[in-house]
Design a protein around this motif. Structure first.
Motif, PDB file in Angstrom:
ATOM      1  N   ASP A 111      43.663 -28.715 103.819  1.00 59.88           N
ATOM      2  CA  ASP A 111      43.646 -29.024 102.381  1.00 59.88           C
ATOM      3  C   ASP A 111      45.010 -29.430 101.829  1.00 59.88           C
ATOM      4  O   ASP A 111      45.108 -29.895 100.690  1.00 59.88           O
ATOM      5  CB  ASP A 111      43.054 -27.852 101.576  1.00 59.88           C
ATOM      6  N   LYS A 112      46.056 -29.267 102.634  1.00 59.97           N
ATOM      7  CA  LYS A 112      47.393 -29.765 102.259  1.00 59.97           C
ATOM      8  C   LYS A 112      47.653 -31.142 102.879  1.00 59.97           C
ATOM      9  O   LYS A 112      48.706 -31.735 102.645  1.00 59.97           O
ATOM     10  CB  LYS A 112      48.485 -28.807 102.745  1.00 59.97           C
ATOM     11  N   GLY A 113      46.725 -31.600 103.743  1.00 57.92           N
ATOM     12  CA  GLY A 113      46.932 -32.858 104.448  1.00 57.92           C
ATOM     13  C   GLY A 113      47.664 -32.705 105.770  1.00 57.92           C
ATOM     14  O   GLY A 113      47.850 -33.686 106.488  1.00 57.92           O
ATOM     15  N   ASN A 114      48.064 -31.489 106.127  1.00 58.95           N
ATOM     16  CA  ASN A 114      48.755 -31.284 107.398  1.00 58.95           C
ATOM     17  C   ASN A 114      47.810 -31.494 108.579  1.00 58.95           C
ATOM     18  O   ASN A 114      46.634 -31.137 108.514  1.00 58.95           O
ATOM     19  CB  ASN A 114      49.367 -29.885 107.467  1.00 58.95           C
ATOM     20  N   ALA A 115      48.332 -32.075 109.653  1.00 56.07           N
ATOM     21  CA  ALA A 115      47.507 -32.414 110.812  1.00 56.07           C
ATOM     22  C   ALA A 115      47.738 -31.468 111.974  1.00 56.07           C
ATOM     23  O   ALA A 115      48.853 -31.002 112.211  1.00 56.07           O
ATOM     24  CB  ALA A 115      47.777 -33.845 111.244  1.00 56.07           C
ATOM     25  N   PHE A 116      46.649 -31.197 112.697  1.00 54.41           N
ATOM     26  CA  PHE A 116      46.621 -30.297 113.843  1.00 54.41           C
ATOM     27  C   PHE A 116      45.766 -30.941 114.935  1.00 54.41           C
ATOM     28  O   PHE A 116      45.097 -31.928 114.686  1.00 54.41           O
ATOM     29  CB  PHE A 116      45.960 -28.962 113.451  1.00 54.41           C
ATOM     30  N   GLY A 117      45.722 -30.306 116.084  1.00 54.08           N
ATOM     31  CA  GLY A 117      44.793 -30.839 117.060  1.00 54.08           C
ATOM     32  C   GLY A 117      45.021 -30.352 118.455  1.00 54.08           C
ATOM     33  O   GLY A 117      45.876 -29.504 118.711  1.00 54.08           O
ATOM     34  N   GLY A 118      44.253 -30.928 119.368  1.00 51.16           N
ATOM     35  CA  GLY A 118      44.342 -30.596 120.780  1.00 51.16           C
ATOM     36  C   GLY A 118      43.069 -30.998 121.494  1.00 51.16           C
ATOM     37  O   GLY A 118      42.305 -31.849 121.017  1.00 51.16           O
ATOM     38  N   HIS A 119      42.889 -30.364 122.638  1.00 60.41           N
ATOM     39  CA  HIS A 119      41.740 -30.587 123.513  1.00 60.41           C
ATOM     40  C   HIS A 119      40.517 -29.910 122.862  1.00 60.41           C
ATOM     41  O   HIS A 119      40.545 -28.702 122.597  1.00 60.41           O
ATOM     42  CB  HIS A 119      42.114 -29.931 124.846  1.00 60.41           C
ATOM     43  N   LEU A 120      39.472 -30.675 122.593  1.00 64.10           N
ATOM     44  CA  LEU A 120      38.297 -30.107 121.919  1.00 64.10           C
ATOM     45  C   LEU A 120      37.639 -29.043 122.796  1.00 64.10           C
ATOM     46  O   LEU A 120      37.258 -29.307 123.940  1.00 64.10           O
ATOM     47  CB  LEU A 120      37.280 -31.213 121.610  1.00 64.10           C
ATOM     48  N   ALA A 121      37.482 -27.839 122.235  1.00 61.32           N
ATOM     49  CA  ALA A 121      36.905 -26.720 122.976  1.00 61.32           C
ATOM     50  C   ALA A 121      35.623 -26.248 122.286  1.00 61.32           C
ATOM     51  O   ALA A 121      35.411 -26.523 121.096  1.00 61.32           O
ATOM     52  CB  ALA A 121      37.913 -25.584 123.053  1.00 61.32           C
ATOM     53  N   PRO A 122      34.748 -25.540 123.018  1.00 62.00           N
ATOM     54  CA  PRO A 122      33.581 -24.933 122.385  1.00 62.00           C
ATOM     55  C   PRO A 122      34.042 -24.009 121.257  1.00 62.00           C
ATOM     56  O   PRO A 122      35.118 -23.398 121.351  1.00 62.00           O
ATOM     57  CB  PRO A 122      32.949 -24.118 123.514  1.00 62.00           C
ATOM     58  N   GLY A 123      33.267 -23.927 120.195  1.00 60.57           N
ATOM     59  CA  GLY A 123      33.634 -23.084 119.068  1.00 60.57           C
ATOM     60  C   GLY A 123      34.059 -23.889 117.844  1.00 60.57           C
ATOM     61  O   GLY A 123      34.460 -23.316 116.838  1.00 60.57           O
ATOM     62  N   THR A 124      33.949 -25.213 117.952  1.00 61.83           N
ATOM     63  CA  THR A 124      34.232 -26.107 116.827  1.00 61.83           C
ATOM     64  C   THR A 124      32.885 -26.458 116.189  1.00 61.83           C
ATOM     65  O   THR A 124      32.040 -27.095 116.824  1.00 61.83           O
ATOM     66  CB  THR A 124      34.962 -27.373 117.330  1.00 61.83           C
ATOM     67  N   ILE A 125      32.694 -25.995 114.957  1.00 67.84           N
ATOM     68  CA  ILE A 125      31.362 -26.060 114.336  1.00 67.84           C
ATOM     69  C   ILE A 125      31.285 -27.154 113.275  1.00 67.84           C
ATOM     70  O   ILE A 125      32.057 -27.183 112.319  1.00 67.84           O
ATOM     71  CB  ILE A 125      31.008 -24.696 113.703  1.00 67.84           C
ATOM     72  N   ILE A 126      30.313 -28.037 113.456  1.00 65.86           N
ATOM     73  CA  ILE A 126      30.153 -29.228 112.610  1.00 65.86           C
ATOM     74  C   ILE A 126      29.770 -28.886 111.174  1.00 65.86           C
ATOM     75  O   ILE A 126      28.872 -28.077 110.940  1.00 65.86           O
ATOM     76  CB  ILE A 126      29.049 -30.135 113.204  1.00 65.86           C
ATOM     77  N   PHE A 127      30.469 -29.511 110.227  1.00 70.16           N
ATOM     78  CA  PHE A 127      29.988 -29.565 108.844  1.00 70.16           C
ATOM     79  C   PHE A 127      29.229 -30.884 108.671  1.00 70.16           C
ATOM     80  O   PHE A 127      28.057 -30.887 108.327  1.00 70.16           O
ATOM     81  CB  PHE A 127      31.161 -29.452 107.861  1.00 70.16           C
ATOM     82  N   ALA A 128      29.888 -31.988 108.963  1.00 71.39           N
ATOM     83  CA  ALA A 128      29.249 -33.306 109.010  1.00 71.39           C
ATOM     84  C   ALA A 128      30.023 -34.124 110.030  1.00 71.39           C
ATOM     85  O   ALA A 128      31.255 -34.009 110.106  1.00 71.39           O
ATOM     86  CB  ALA A 128      29.308 -33.980 107.647  1.00 71.39           C
TER      87      ALA A 128
END
Lengths: 142, 142, 142
Positions: free
Chosen positions: A97-114
């Motif tokens: 919500d501040k616009g800061n970016a993060f990331g990495g290798h997509l792992a199980p446990g990432t839950i879709i909103f849309a």
């Protein structure tokens, strides 16, 4: 360098299921459509996220969890074969919500909103993952 | 999950206009070329940026403005139909002079310094956006 | 706006060489395969990275070095002609062991740990870079 000629095959565009696991949904889609070689991309938002960072020294993935609502500013990945089944290797870039970016290798446990996806299958020589001594990772073998 | 078969159609590569609005330029291009289904990607730099973060609780976009020169390390998006016209949904990843990364939903008010684009149209079933009850977002409807 | 019609041509998928320079490997690949128009994307990890930020005021690139192991959460770029040779213009998004994201214009000095690439060549009018007065950058000329 190890490089194969490929040609475009089937292509899909659509959206994934609210509340479901992002990596699992993409993997299920590849299994259902029998895609063993391809690329995937998408944008959307998640309710929480879990990404991996590969520790090149210890040769183990470390996982980072974000228990917050995030934009997915980019998912990109490829599809190949691991253990005789379609395998999705995707990396994800997130923003808060501040616009800061993060990331990495997509792992199980990432839950879709849309989530809006484009998935393209290729034809070409099989790319299959096996243990790579130089890196400790499951990479494509000659 | 809601997924359509698509096939590649026209494709374009080029650069957008210095000093113009990034989202508006891409939208104008889709209107001019009559693209109602597609994908867009690009890299470049902007003179300032404005991105959205969707607040999943309040169901409203919050906007973040960057009044500084930034690299666009990735723009990715899709083209579909909203209100009977071509609609571009793009997310953007930015970086500053320290290399720190930012981003979100591309909003009007992001002004091009230089921008290189690849735009691909698809043929396939129409994807049209309408209000989605689960998320409050304008998502593709069956 | 300056936009050309292009059509997909040859396509390649594979992995690049451990310990080699990321930008140089992609450039070498384009030279070897005689690709003068195209797009490239990929994910992976690097042993260290070097990225550029274009200072729009002074009209010079500033370079930022990361002497640490990082994930490449996205590389995206295009291939065109500069000085009569294939030229790769790529931007890169990186993440560290905390999940924080960084990035910029991919520069020499970014050393591959593991990298998976998809490279697509296009046919179409030549896109050749020359000095652009509005920006000071080597952009595509009409």
């Amino acid at each position: 360098m190890m490089l194969n000629n490929i040609t475009p095959s089937k292509m899909f565009m659509g959206r994934l299921t609210h509340n479901s696991d992002l990596l699992q949904e993409i993997t299920d889609l590849c299994v259902k459509e029998n895609i063993t070689l391809g690329r995937v991309e998408g944008i959307g938002a998640v309710q929480k996220a879990r990404v991996g960072y590969y520790n090149q020294g210890s040769r183990e993935y470390q996982f980072i969890e974000y228990d917050q609502h995030l934009e997915v500013i980019k998912l990109t990945g490829n599809v190949s074969i691991k253990d005789n089944a379609p395998f999705v290797h995707a990396h994800i870039t997130l923003s808060d919500d501040k616009g800061n970016a993060f990331g990495g290798h997509l792992a199980p446990g990432t839950i879709i909103f849309a989530f809006e996806i484009i998935l393209q299958a290729f034809e070409g020589p099989e790319l299959s993952r096996g243990y790579d001594e130089d890196t400790g990772l499951p990479l494509w073998k000659e």
